[in-house]
Motif scaffolding. Structure first.
Motif, PDB file in Angstrom:
ATOM      1  N   ARG A  12       0.863  -1.178   0.000  1.00 39.86           N
ATOM      2  CA  ARG A  12       0.000   0.000   0.000  1.00 39.86           C
ATOM      3  C   ARG A  12       0.903   1.232   0.000  1.00 39.86           C
ATOM      4  NH1 ARG A  12      -5.187  -1.928   1.704  1.00 39.86           N
ATOM      5  NH2 ARG A  12      -5.018  -4.025   2.592  1.00 39.86           N
ATOM      6  N   TYR A  38      -1.983  12.795   7.132  1.00 37.79           N
ATOM      7  CA  TYR A  38      -3.338  12.992   7.652  1.00 37.79           C
ATOM      8  C   TYR A  38      -4.103  11.674   7.598  1.00 37.79           C
ATOM      9  CZ  TYR A  38      -2.689  18.030   7.802  1.00 37.79           C
ATOM     10  OH  TYR A  38      -2.245  19.281   8.119  1.00 37.79           O
ATOM     11  N   PHE A  39      -4.487  11.197   8.762  1.00 37.48           N
ATOM     12  CA  PHE A  39      -5.184   9.927   8.886  1.00 37.48           C
ATOM     13  C   PHE A  39      -6.689  10.154   8.835  1.00 37.48           C
ATOM     14  CE2 PHE A  39      -7.229   7.003  12.026  1.00 37.48           C
ATOM     15  CZ  PHE A  39      -7.114   5.831  11.294  1.00 37.48           C
ATOM     16  N   ASN A  40      -7.336   9.387   7.967  1.00 40.63           N
ATOM     17  CA  ASN A  40      -8.788   9.439   7.843  1.00 40.63           C
ATOM     18  C   ASN A  40      -9.370   8.152   8.423  1.00 40.63           C
ATOM     19  OD1 ASN A  40     -11.473   9.550   7.164  1.00 40.63           O
ATOM     20  ND2 ASN A  40     -11.144   9.840   4.951  1.00 40.63           N
ATOM     21  N   ASP A  42     -12.189   7.005   8.498  1.00 41.10           N
ATOM     22  CA  ASP A  42     -13.257   6.424   7.685  1.00 41.10           C
ATOM     23  C   ASP A  42     -12.721   5.764   6.419  1.00 41.10           C
ATOM     24  OD1 ASP A  42     -15.274   7.314   9.446  1.00 41.10           O
ATOM     25  OD2 ASP A  42     -15.186   9.324   8.548  1.00 41.10           O
ATOM     26  N   ASN A  43     -11.418   5.877   6.206  1.00 38.59           N
ATOM     27  CA  ASN A  43     -10.785   5.304   5.011  1.00 38.59           C
ATOM     28  C   ASN A  43     -10.235   3.918   5.351  1.00 38.59           C
ATOM     29  OD1 ASN A  43      -8.990   4.585   2.916  1.00 38.59           O
ATOM     30  ND2 ASN A  43      -8.582   6.742   2.431  1.00 38.59           N
ATOM     31  N   PRO A  44     -10.809   2.836   4.799  1.00 33.65           N
ATOM     32  CA  PRO A  44     -10.334   1.477   5.108  1.00 33.65           C
ATOM     33  C   PRO A  44      -8.860   1.283   4.806  1.00 33.65           C
ATOM     34  CG  PRO A  44     -12.428   1.403   3.948  1.00 33.65           C
ATOM     35  CD  PRO A  44     -11.952   2.819   3.868  1.00 33.65           C
ATOM     36  N   GLU A  45      -8.383   1.941   3.738  1.00 32.32           N
ATOM     37  CA  GLU A  45      -6.969   1.840   3.379  1.00 32.32           C
ATOM     38  C   GLU A  45      -6.085   2.388   4.504  1.00 32.32           C
ATOM     39  OE1 GLU A  45      -4.216   0.745   0.158  1.00 32.32           O
ATOM     40  OE2 GLU A  45      -6.327   0.356   0.573  1.00 32.32           O
ATOM     41  N   HIS A  46      -6.471   3.518   5.049  1.00 31.42           N
ATOM     42  CA  HIS A  46      -5.710   4.113   6.148  1.00 31.42           C
ATOM     43  C   HIS A  46      -5.740   3.224   7.388  1.00 31.42           C
ATOM     44  CE1 HIS A  46      -5.644   8.593   4.708  1.00 31.42           C
ATOM     45  NE2 HIS A  46      -5.283   7.728   3.766  1.00 31.42           N
ATOM     46  N   LYS A  47      -6.887   2.627   7.667  1.00 30.50           N
ATOM     47  CA  LYS A  47      -6.999   1.769   8.847  1.00 30.50           C
ATOM     48  C   LYS A  47      -6.114   0.529   8.716  1.00 30.50           C
ATOM     49  CE  LYS A  47     -11.593   1.678   8.947  1.00 30.50           C
ATOM     50  NZ  LYS A  47     -12.954   1.340   9.426  1.00 30.50           N
ATOM     51  N   GLU A  48      -6.012  -0.013   7.530  1.00 28.25           N
ATOM     52  CA  GLU A  48      -5.151  -1.174   7.307  1.00 28.25           C
ATOM     53  C   GLU A  48      -3.681  -0.807   7.500  1.00 28.25           C
ATOM     54  OE1 GLU A  48      -5.648  -4.269   6.860  1.00 28.25           O
ATOM     55  OE2 GLU A  48      -7.781  -4.436   6.402  1.00 28.25           O
TER      56      GLU A  48
END
Length: 355
Positions: A12, A38-40, A42-48
């Motif tokens: 990623r 900047y961490f979002n 609500d963004n699954p990519e960011h959470k992973e």
């Protein structure tokens, strides 16, 4: 810079980040890095990518060239009325050897008749690390120790470094996350010439430091005779950077190897002390002649303002890179080549007319 994080499912890419730092080190099992973005939530990519405690693999590249392969170690999240960046940091894969002691499952701690290569491979195997040995030191790495014993409280890196230093072998790492046994490339052509008389490189500052408190005039290494009949040994070496009228002795006990290694151990101890002569160069660029600056290279410097009256060679031991949306800077941390190449050191200012 480009950052690619592998969550053990797929790669990623982190496309937008800021406040990037990278410290590439030659004489170390690991180089460190950090960045912010900047961490979002609500963004699954960011959470992973940001999973805490997952120690995701991370690759740092520059213009397609791999600079570091390591782990994500730490995350710092902040919530406030003003949106904040997440800070992420990590180090090269072999950095774990500095944080962990020898696993009990591979005891005993004593090794008899094993080489440095064999001992290192045994110690790093539980961590799924690979060992690379430069051809320039292969014979030293494959020479066996009669006996060697680690401490239960000693981290793995410390123990391997202790053994490697007695063979005048540098323990390092490569850009792909392998532990590396090597020696410094001090005989190569200088990659840069910093000469203040010629204007030097724009945006550059220099600092020369000599720490006399950590220097000794005479360094003596002693080895006690072994219970099974091994010879005792003693060797004293003179430090040319402490003038002859000054007496500051130091004695070191040799814990591994035989009496034939005592002279090597003394030279290694002197080389370690000479790291207290440091040259720091800060410049406003990472790239020179279309290549990123890297450690394990030679530069030449002439700058009377920092007491370097004549051209001298310096070895780049590490580089600290910093960058954001406005500017990139690089700090070159340099020492004398004799720190690494085993050569007899000469007083740097010999023959200079001080009047």
């Amino acid at each position: 810079m480009e950052l690619i994080i592998n969550d053990r499912i797929r790669n990623r890419k982190i496309a937008f980040f800021n406040d990037f730092t990278l410290a590439l080190k030659f004489d170390s099992v690991g180089s460190a890095f950090s960045f912010s973005f900047y961490f979002n939530p609500d963004n699954p990519e960011h959470k992973e990518v940001m999973c805490i405690g997952h120690y995701h693999l991370c690759t740092v590249t520059h213009n397609g060239e791999t600079l570091l392969t390591g782990f994500i170690l730490s995350q710092d999240f902040t919530s406030s009325p003003v949106r904040q960046m997440v800070s992420i940091s990590g180090y090269s894969l072999p950095g774990v050897l500095e944080d962990c002691e020898i696993p009990t499952k591979i005891y005993p701690l004593q090794s008899d008749g094993l080489s440095l290569r064999q001992i290192a491979q045994k110690l790093i195997q539980p961590f799924n690390l690979k060992l690379k040995v430069d051809s320039s030191v292969s014979s030293l790495v494959d020479a066996s120790f009669k006996t060697s014993t680690a401490s239960e409280s000693q981290n793995i890196k410390s123990y391997i470094s202790e053994l490697a230093s007695q063979k005048n072998v540098v323990i390092s790492h490569d850009e792909y996350g392998n532990l590396l046994f090597t020696k410094a490339k001090t005989n190569q052509k200088p990659i840069l010439d910093f000469n203040i008389a010629n204007g030097g490189i724009p945006g550059t500052t220099m600092k020369l430091s000599y720490n006399g408190q950590q220097m000794h005039s005479h360094i003596t290494v002693q080895k006690q005779a072994d219970a099974d009949g091994g010879n005792a040994g003693e060797y004293t070496i003179r430090n040319p950077f402490v003038i002859g009228t000054v007496y500051r002795p130091k004695t070191i006990s040799q814990s591994s190897g035989d009496d034939n290694d005592t002279e090597k151990a003394a030279k290694t101890a002197l080389a370690s002390e000479l790291k207290n002569i440091k040259l720091t160069i800060t410049t406003d660029r990472w790239v020179v002649d279309n290549k990123i600056l890297k450690p394990n290279n030679i530069i030449t410097v002439t700058n009377p303002e920092i007491y370097l009256f004549k051209k001298s060679n310096w070895f780049i031991e590490s580089i600290d890179y910093k960058g954001d949306q406005n500017i990139n800077t690089a700090v070159l941390n340099c020492v004398l080549p004799c720190v690494y190449d085993g050569s007899t050191p000469d007083y740097l200012w010999k023959g200079i007319n001080l009047h």
